[in-house]
Design a protein around this motif. Structure first.
Motif, short mmCIF file in Angstrom:
data_model
loop_
_atom_site.label_atom_id
_atom_site.label_comp_id
_atom_site.label_asym_id
_atom_site.label_seq_id
_atom_site.Cartn_x
_atom_site.Cartn_y
_atom_site.Cartn_z
N SER A 169 14.65 12.53 8.77
CA SER A 169 15.06 13.64 9.71
C SER A 169 16.40 13.61 10.14
O SER A 169 17.29 14.62 10.16
N LYS A 170 16.98 12.44 10.64
CA LYS A 170 18.12 12.12 11.15
C LYS A 170 19.09 12.44 10.05
O LYS A 170 20.31 12.77 10.18
N GLU A 171 18.80 11.74 8.83
CA GLU A 171 19.68 11.76 7.72
C GLU A 171 20.31 13.17 7.26
O GLU A 171 21.41 13.52 6.85
N LEU A 172 19.08 14.08 7.26
CA LEU A 172 18.86 15.48 6.51
C LEU A 172 19.20 16.50 7.30
O LEU A 172 19.61 17.57 7.06
N ASN A 173 18.69 16.06 8.62
CA ASN A 173 18.63 17.18 9.59
C ASN A 173 17.99 18.52 9.22
O ASN A 173 18.17 19.68 9.34
N LYS A 174 16.92 18.31 8.28
CA LYS A 174 16.07 19.37 7.78
C LYS A 174 14.41 19.21 7.95
O LYS A 174 13.77 20.10 7.84
N ILE A 175 14.12 18.02 8.51
CA ILE A 175 12.49 17.70 8.68
C ILE A 175 12.37 17.58 10.27
O ILE A 175 12.94 17.14 10.95
N GLU A 176 11.04 18.08 10.43
CA GLU A 176 10.76 18.12 12.02
C GLU A 176 9.38 17.76 12.28
O GLU A 176 8.28 18.62 11.47
N PHE A 177 8.94 16.89 12.87
CA PHE A 177 7.62 16.78 13.15
C PHE A 177 7.05 17.79 14.06
O PHE A 177 7.68 18.62 14.94
N LYS A 178 5.66 18.25 13.50
CA LYS A 178 5.02 19.30 14.34
C LYS A 178 3.91 18.78 14.92
O LYS A 178 3.35 19.37 16.03
N GLY A 179 3.36 17.49 14.57
CA GLY A 179 2.13 17.18 15.30
C GLY A 179 1.52 16.29 14.35
O GLY A 179 1.95 15.77 13.22
N GLY A 180 0.10 15.99 14.32
CA GLY A 180 -0.76 15.33 13.51
C GLY A 180 -1.87 14.72 14.32
O GLY A 180 -2.36 15.48 15.28
N ILE A 181 -2.60 13.86 13.38
CA ILE A 181 -3.88 13.15 14.07
C ILE A 181 -3.71 11.58 13.76
O ILE A 181 -3.35 11.23 12.69
N SER A 182 -3.91 11.05 15.10
CA SER A 182 -3.66 9.51 15.05
C SER A 182 -4.78 8.88 15.77
O SER A 182 -5.21 9.48 16.97
N ASP A 183 -5.53 7.95 15.44
CA ASP A 183 -6.56 7.46 16.13
C ASP A 183 -7.75 8.33 16.24
O ASP A 183 -8.28 8.38 17.25
N GLY A 184 -7.87 9.42 15.49
CA GLY A 184 -8.79 10.44 15.65
C GLY A 184 -8.58 11.44 16.73
O GLY A 184 -9.44 12.13 17.06
N GLN A 185 -7.11 11.55 17.24
CA GLN A 185 -6.84 12.41 18.40
C GLN A 185 -5.73 13.12 17.74
O GLN A 185 -4.87 12.75 17.03
N ALA A 186 -5.64 14.43 18.31
CA ALA A 186 -4.37 15.34 17.90
C ALA A 186 -3.24 14.84 18.65
O ALA A 186 -3.36 14.47 19.94
N ILE A 187 -2.27 14.87 18.06
CA ILE A 187 -0.96 14.52 18.61
C ILE A 187 0.10 15.67 18.43
O ILE A 187 0.03 16.48 17.58
N ASP A 188 0.96 15.87 19.40
CA ASP A 188 2.03 16.82 19.33
C ASP A 188 3.23 16.16 18.68
O ASP A 188 3.36 14.84 18.31
N ALA A 189 4.46 16.94 18.65
CA ALA A 189 5.62 16.17 17.88
C ALA A 189 6.41 15.19 18.62
O ALA A 189 6.68 14.21 18.28
N ASP A 190 6.21 15.30 20.03
CA ASP A 190 6.70 14.20 20.90
C ASP A 190 5.90 12.97 20.63
O ASP A 190 6.44 11.70 20.70
N GLN A 191 4.65 12.75 20.65
CA GLN A 191 3.91 11.93 20.56
C GLN A 191 3.95 10.99 19.10
O GLN A 191 4.08 9.74 19.01
N ALA A 192 4.21 12.01 18.12
CA ALA A 192 4.60 11.39 16.76
C ALA A 192 5.90 10.97 16.73
O ALA A 192 6.02 10.00 16.15
N LEU A 193 6.89 11.48 17.46
CA LEU A 193 8.38 10.53 17.57
C LEU A 193 8.11 9.25 18.17
O LEU A 193 8.85 8.40 18.01
N ALA A 194 7.10 9.39 19.35
CA ALA A 194 7.10 7.95 20.17
C ALA A 194 6.47 7.05 19.21
O ALA A 194 6.68 5.62 19.38
N ILE A 195 5.50 7.39 18.23
CA ILE A 195 4.64 6.49 17.16
C ILE A 195 5.98 5.84 16.37
O ILE A 195 6.04 4.71 15.89
N ALA A 196 6.91 6.92 16.08
CA ALA A 196 7.89 6.20 15.10
C ALA A 196 8.81 5.31 15.95
O ALA A 196 9.48 4.27 15.27
#
Length: 176
Positions: free
Chosen positions: A98-125
């Protein structure tokens, strides 16, 4: 009645969910074919894979597997990144690309069976990888042990130093 193509796609999503520990949903709008291939290769190295499915099919699969509802992020141009083992490695690949291309963006997901938002996905990174954590743990365990060995070695080393001093002193007396 759903089309055969949609049924096959639903089975693929269900299989991907079965074989993964979670997923990230990303907006991949603007990626060229070459950039998408590069991202896929990097994700494969991180034991993850990216697939583009119809959002409604993913919603159906999540509901069928009793997983958290992602209706709020499964809209527009989305791709699912399924990670097999470690979410950190997959998230790092997405963030760096995402930093290299400036074209990809987290929207969210599922981690450990819980829904996560974009900020939480970035925190995982931003978390250290599993290998980093193991190395830190090994260093934390080894440091007190090394110090303990030095303490045990101290008296013997002191004795050897004293014996060398006595030997040097006797050699000086013989030379004089």
């Amino acid at each position: 009645m759903p089309s055969k193509k949609n049924e096959v796609m639903l089975q693929e999503v269900l299989e991907s969910l079965d074989n993964s520990n979670g997923l990230f949903v990303i907006d991949y709008r603007g990626l060229t074919v070459k950039e998408a291939q590069s991202l896929r290769r990097k994700l494969t190295d991180a034991q993850a894979h990216m697939k583009v499915y119809k959002n409604n099919i993913v919603k159906l699969a999540l509901a069928e597997k009793d997983m958290p509802n992602l209706d709020h992020i499964l809209a527009g141009t989305t791709a699912c990144v399924f990670y097999e083992v470690d979410p950190v490695e997959a998230a790092k690949v997405i963030k760096l690309t995402s930093k290299e291309l400036n074209k990809i963006e987290f929207k969210g997901g599922i981690s450990d069976g819980q829904a996560i938002d974009a900020d939480q996905a970035l925190a995982i990174a931003d978390l250290p990888s599993r290998e980093e954590l193991v190395a830190r743990f090994a260093a934390a365990v080894a440091a007190p042990l090394a110090q303990f060995v030095r303490v045990l070695n101290g008296p013997a080393q002191g004795l050897v130093t004293a014996l060398h001093a006595i030997e040097d002193q006797k050699n000086e007396q013989k030379a004089a």
